[in-house]
Design a protein around this motif. Structure first.
Motif, mmCIF file in Angstrom:
data_model
loop_
_atom_site.group_PDB
_atom_site.id
_atom_site.type_symbol
_atom_site.label_atom_id
_atom_site.label_comp_id
_atom_site.label_asym_id
_atom_site.label_seq_id
_atom_site.Cartn_x
_atom_site.Cartn_y
_atom_site.Cartn_z
ATOM 1 N N ARG A 13 0.798 -1.118 -0.105
ATOM 2 C CA ARG A 13 0.105 -0.143 -0.125
ATOM 3 C C ARG A 13 0.799 1.350 0.001
ATOM 4 O O ARG A 13 0.408 2.265 -0.603
ATOM 5 C CB ARG A 13 -0.872 -0.199 1.253
ATOM 6 N N GLY A 14 1.898 1.163 0.734
ATOM 7 C CA GLY A 14 2.755 2.327 0.796
ATOM 8 C C GLY A 14 3.830 2.532 -0.114
ATOM 9 O O GLY A 14 4.665 3.354 -0.443
ATOM 10 N N GLU A 15 4.012 1.426 -1.141
ATOM 11 C CA GLU A 15 4.997 1.169 -2.239
ATOM 12 C C GLU A 15 6.517 1.513 -1.587
ATOM 13 O O GLU A 15 7.267 2.111 -1.908
ATOM 14 C CB GLU A 15 4.652 2.577 -3.219
ATOM 15 N N GLU A 88 1.214 11.568 4.789
ATOM 16 C CA GLU A 88 -0.237 11.179 4.791
ATOM 17 C C GLU A 88 -0.247 9.888 4.108
ATOM 18 O O GLU A 88 -1.202 9.107 4.516
ATOM 19 C CB GLU A 88 -0.884 12.410 3.931
ATOM 20 N N TRP A 89 0.410 9.708 2.875
ATOM 21 C CA TRP A 89 0.509 8.369 2.182
ATOM 22 C C TRP A 89 0.803 7.250 3.241
ATOM 23 O O TRP A 89 0.193 6.103 3.155
ATOM 24 C CB TRP A 89 1.501 8.464 1.135
ATOM 25 N N VAL A 94 -0.431 2.399 6.821
ATOM 26 C CA VAL A 94 -0.321 1.610 7.991
ATOM 27 C C VAL A 94 -1.778 1.506 8.619
ATOM 28 O O VAL A 94 -2.274 0.390 9.111
ATOM 29 C CB VAL A 94 0.455 2.510 9.071
ATOM 30 N N LEU A 95 -2.526 2.764 8.547
ATOM 31 C CA LEU A 95 -3.743 2.593 9.312
ATOM 32 C C LEU A 95 -4.826 1.666 8.760
ATOM 33 O O LEU A 95 -5.696 1.235 9.370
ATOM 34 C CB LEU A 95 -4.488 4.227 9.490
ATOM 35 N N ALA A 132 -4.861 7.811 -5.312
ATOM 36 C CA ALA A 132 -3.738 7.919 -6.067
ATOM 37 C C ALA A 132 -3.359 9.546 -6.241
ATOM 38 O O ALA A 132 -2.330 9.781 -6.604
ATOM 39 C CB ALA A 132 -4.332 7.435 -7.580
ATOM 40 N N GLU A 133 -4.251 10.412 -6.010
ATOM 41 C CA GLU A 133 -4.247 11.646 -6.006
ATOM 42 C C GLU A 133 -3.102 12.062 -4.850
ATOM 43 O O GLU A 133 -2.328 13.068 -5.030
ATOM 44 C CB GLU A 133 -5.231 12.312 -6.377
ATOM 45 N N ARG A 134 -3.146 11.312 -3.671
ATOM 46 C CA ARG A 134 -2.450 11.816 -2.676
ATOM 47 C C ARG A 134 -0.846 11.316 -2.778
ATOM 48 O O ARG A 134 -0.194 11.592 -1.917
ATOM 49 C CB ARG A 134 -2.955 11.171 -1.529
#
Length: 150
Positions: A13-15, A88-89, A94-95, A132-134
């Motif tokens: 998710r975090g790449e 934020e990403w 994580v959350l 994706a925008e974030r």
């Protein structure tokens, strides 16, 4: 959820480049959470997470601090060496994984303790589209990068 499963989800998710980076970011986000929630709530959440992630929630910090989303993300950025947009990403990676890994009642209590505008970081319909925008502006990971361009 086992540690390897948790880290794989956070990594994807975090790449992140690997599990070590995913664990570092997960620990940082959990550490910031622990400073925002009551110690007994942190201990209950820690019991649901695999070691060594649970340790970030077990550190005694006294009374919970009150701060909003911007400060939450600033603290995550400070812990990880990232810029706020990347934080934020990272927090979302994580959350949203945490929301899948622990029983719903823990997620509900956590949502009640964090600023209301952090709810989108846990995933779900509100954050699916804009995710994706974030994504950080400079592409993959921008830790320690001090300029705003590519």
């Amino acid at each position: 959820m086992r540690l390897d499963e948790f880290l794989t989800r956070v990594r994807d998710r975090g790449e992140f480049h690997g599990d070590d980076e995913a664990e570092q970011v997960a620990t940082a986000v959990l550490w910031v959470i622990a400073s925002r929630i009551p110690p007994e709530e942190a201990a209950g959440l820690a019991r649901e997470l695999p070691a060594p992630l649970d340790d970030a929630l077990r550190m005694e910090r006294g009374r919970p601090e009150t701060f909003g989303r911007a400060e939450f993300l600033r603290r995550v950025a400070q812990q990880t060496g990232a810029r706020p947009r990347t934080a934020e990403w990272d927090a979302g990676a994580v959350l949203s994984t945490l929301a899948e890994a622990v029983p719903r009642e823990h997620v509900d209590r956590l949502l009640g303790s964090l600023p209301a505008d952090c709810a989108d970081l846990f995933g779900g319909p509100a954050s699916t589209g804009p995710r994706a925008e974030r994504r950080p502006e400079t592409g993959h990971r921008d830790r320690g990068d001090t300029h705003d361009g590519p």
